[in-house]
Design an enzyme around this catalytic site. Sequence first.
Site, short mmCIF file in Angstrom:
data_model
loop_
_atom_site.label_atom_id
_atom_site.label_comp_id
_atom_site.label_asym_id
_atom_site.label_seq_id
_atom_site.Cartn_x
_atom_site.Cartn_y
_atom_site.Cartn_z
N TYR A 56 55.31 20.75 40.38
CA TYR A 56 56.42 21.42 39.69
C TYR A 56 57.70 21.15 40.48
O TYR A 56 57.92 21.71 41.55
CB TYR A 56 56.19 22.93 39.61
CG TYR A 56 55.06 23.38 38.73
CD1 TYR A 56 54.42 22.52 37.85
CD2 TYR A 56 54.63 24.70 38.76
CE1 TYR A 56 53.38 22.95 37.04
CE2 TYR A 56 53.59 25.15 37.95
CZ TYR A 56 52.98 24.27 37.10
OH TYR A 56 51.94 24.71 36.30
N GLY A 209 57.94 29.92 24.75
CA GLY A 209 59.11 30.60 24.18
C GLY A 209 59.16 30.60 22.67
O GLY A 209 59.96 31.33 22.07
N PRO A 231 55.52 18.88 20.02
CA PRO A 231 55.32 18.81 18.55
C PRO A 231 55.66 20.09 17.82
O PRO A 231 56.18 20.05 16.70
CB PRO A 231 53.83 18.48 18.44
CG PRO A 231 53.52 17.71 19.69
CD PRO A 231 54.35 18.38 20.75
#
Length: 331
Positions: A56, A209, A231
């Site tokens: 990350y 989200g 997607p």
Amino acid sequence: MKTHRLGQTGPQVSALGLGCMGMSDMYGPSDRAESIATLHAAIDAGMTLIDTGDFYGMGHNEMLIGEALKDGLRDKVSISVKFGALRGPDGGWLGYDARPQAVKTALAYTLKRLNVDYIDIYRPSRLDPAVPIEDTIGAIAEMVQAGYVRHIGLSEMGPDTIRRAASVHPISDLQIEYSLLSRGIEEKILPTCRDLGIGITAYGVLSRGLISGHWQKDRTTDATDFRARSPRFQEGNLEQNLALVEALRQIAEARQATVAQVAIAWVAAQGEDIVPLIGARRRDRLSESLGALDLILTAEDLAAIERVVPKGAAAGSRYAEMQMAHLDSER
């Protein structure tokens, strides 16, 4: 804060965990000071499970967490770390490396970046197709024996791989996407974990989200935001998915809750062996998510949610086709 044991052998952790990826990567720009303040607010609220990955932000997230945990806070949390993903200087994905020597090297760097003596839960981020899972887990088990790791977890693994891993060393938990829009674990993976006494740490509980209740159709994303290519956020799919959110909003308002709180509470209601990971990177979003702990969904609530967001209702897959191909959990 209510706590659960992760599986039969894992640590006792808070009923909600904090996923920290968005503080460093994948969701566009973030604010360092606000990220640290959010980590501190989570710990103050009793959240003890902190999840990260060494890839990350190419180590940035681990260093951020290490900074936040200074001054005696390390002993208040269980740190979960994923490893194995390979990235280039431009952030591009290069594959996976879960060879035993790579496991130990990655762990050494993680300990330094976090400035800790041990990792509570260490897990491969994906199955390396070139390395038997037994070899990867065996290498982590050696690190458990040496005191550098306390527990071994898995991420996005399928039933056969989970069983093979558990035959080498006890597995505390499987980290995998699970939400109202992503329910693929229910048929085989969740029963396998329950049969073996393995807990679930569920990420993506708000579908990045999408079902937070805050996403707008005209919201723009920059090139560093994963959702620009996801997607479910693409034109056509997005409209159908946001319609599900609006239906969910009616249930939330009837319970004087937010959409996000209902979505989180739904995951938590699927079993005490499931710990939702909240990807908050701001204190206000963290506070909203924590409110889900006070929301107890009734049988009538769960039935109403199932009617408006039935299994398989989401438009679009959870990752792009190339990324889906790397998921052992989807085979």
